[in-house]
Design a protein around this motif. Structure first.
Motif, PDB file in Angstrom:
ATOM      1  N   ARG A 252       0.832  -1.209   0.000  1.00  0.00           N
ATOM      2  CA  ARG A 252       0.000   0.000   0.000  1.00  0.00           C
ATOM      3  C   ARG A 252       0.859   1.249   0.000  1.00  0.00           C
ATOM      4  N   SER A 253       1.886   1.227   0.834  1.00  0.00           N
ATOM      5  CA  SER A 253       2.742   2.409   0.933  1.00  0.00           C
ATOM      6  C   SER A 253       3.502   2.678  -0.362  1.00  0.00           C
ATOM      7  N   MET A 254       3.715   1.646  -1.167  1.00  0.00           N
ATOM      8  CA  MET A 254       4.407   1.807  -2.443  1.00  0.00           C
ATOM      9  C   MET A 254       3.436   2.211  -3.567  1.00  0.00           C
ATOM     10  N   GLY A 255       2.163   2.354  -3.234  1.00  0.00           N
ATOM     11  CA  GLY A 255       1.194   2.799  -4.227  1.00  0.00           C
ATOM     12  C   GLY A 255       0.588   1.698  -5.064  1.00  0.00           C
ATOM     13  N   VAL A 256       0.759   0.452  -4.644  1.00  0.00           N
ATOM     14  CA  VAL A 256       0.150  -0.658  -5.382  1.00  0.00           C
ATOM     15  C   VAL A 256      -1.368  -0.574  -5.231  1.00  0.00           C
ATOM     16  N   SER A 257      -2.092  -0.795  -6.310  1.00  0.00           N
ATOM     17  CA  SER A 257      -3.554  -0.674  -6.273  1.00  0.00           C
ATOM     18  C   SER A 257      -4.168  -1.764  -5.401  1.00  0.00           C
ATOM     19  N   ASP A 258      -5.372  -1.463  -4.876  1.00  0.00           N
ATOM     20  CA  ASP A 258      -6.070  -2.437  -4.035  1.00  0.00           C
ATOM     21  C   ASP A 258      -6.356  -3.720  -4.796  1.00  0.00           C
TER      22      ASP A 258
END
Length: 339
Positions: free
Chosen positions: A236-242
């Motif tokens: 999540r912190s790396m911006g990976v989508s849900d």
């Protein structure tokens, strides 16, 4: 194949009961997929005057073989048989009846006892029990597979959304499932049967409305447990989508519980179709059905071969599915064989 998968595969093979049940069930199911070539009232190959014909795939008029009528040839009619054999030959399936063929030449009134022509006898409408058994087994397993796979897809998606997002999303979904699961399925099917003639697709659609809920719980629990793991937070912190986190990182772990649940769901799906056919609100009248065979056994106690054939077929089939399910469950159990 990674080491963990190899260990699970070896654990599954070590369960001899489940391993052999899988092979026997697969072999029988594959044979029934070609039921038209095993049990049919038409030859699958005809040679006449040097030409070859495939009556299973194409309807040929009687005039094609020197007859008098333009309607489809009856290949069990002595006149047509004589015409073809005079200038050619026919290759017949192992059983010369399909599930709808009426045997008009029975030595005794229907239902007739097993003999050399009808190995398991005939039902009360003079139809060959072996042919109906082959076709009924096929449609039961196809219904079970379709219901299990589609239910699993819907249930996994719903459980993943509930478990991953939690909060109000989970709460609303859970209340909806509680209300939805309380609806009387049997009454809905009875109402449907009084309005339209149920068929394979109608029954599948109605059962899908409720069967998907069985998969939600196991998937939801895994997502609730895994959504706060360190690797999920890092993603999540790396911006990976849900969506990527849900279906690439968490779902593979949730699939372990789902896969162990699926053989038992398949057995339940087959049982549901059999029960509906037994009650007379399943497949259309005349369809090959294991439940209808059981109903005929109940209505014709003087013909025990009907009830015994249906009982032993369903008992052996469900036993094999349960044995396979137990073997899959043990193979994925980290406390067994994976030490």
């Amino acid at each position: 194949m990674n080491p963990l998968t190899q260990k699970r595969w070896q654990a599954f093979k070590s369960n001899k009961r489940g391993w052999w049940s899988l092979w026997v069930f697969t072999a029988v199911f594959l044979l029934t997929l070609f039921a038209e070539f095993i049990a049919n009232d038409k030859p699958f190959l005809v040679s006449y005057q040097g030409e070859f014909y495939s009556p299973i795939f194409t309807a040929y008029p009687e005039t094609t073989f020197g007859g008098e009528f333009g309607t489809e040839a009856d290949y069990q009619d002595p006149f047509v048989v004589e015409k073809i054999n005079a200038e050619g030959w026919m290759v017949w399936p192992l059983v010369r009846y399909d599930h709808r063929t009426v045997a008009w030449d029975l030595p005794t009134p229907a239902p007739s006892a097993p003999d050399t022509t009808h190995w398991l006898g005939t039902d009360d409408q003079a139809r060959d029990v072996v042919a109906r058994l082959i076709y009924g087994f096929r449609i039961s397993i196809l219904f079970g597979f379709a219901l299990t796979i589609i239910s699993a897809a819907i249930g996994i998606a719903a459980g993943a959304i509930q478990g991953y997002f939690g909060g109000w999303t989970d709460l609303i979904f859970q209340r909806f499932i509680e209300v939805w699961s309380g609806l009387p399925i049997l009454y809905l099917l009875i109402i449907l049967a009084s309005i339209v003639e149920p068929n394979f697709w109608w029954l599948l659609a109605i059962m899908l409305l409720f069967s998907w809920m069985g998969f939600v719980g196991v998937v939801r629990a895994e997502f609730l447990r895994a959504r706060n793991f360190e690797y999920v937070r890092a993603a999540r912190s790396m911006g990976v989508s849900d969506r990527t986190i849900m279906f690439r990182h968490i779902l593979p772990n949730a699939m372990v519980a789902t896969l162990t649940f699926m053989p038992f769901t398949l057995a339940g799906s087959v049982t549901v179709l059999t029960s509906l056919d037994f009650l007379g609100i399943g497949l259309p009248p005349g369809s090959a059905s294991l439940g209808e065979l059981l109903a005929q056994g109940k209505a014709n106690l003087q013909a025990p071969w009907l009830g015994l054939t249906g009982f032993f077929t369903i008992a052996v089939m469900l036993s094999m599915l349960i044995f396979v399910g137990e073997a899959v469950r043990d193979a994925f159990d980290p406390r067994k064989h994976l030490g």
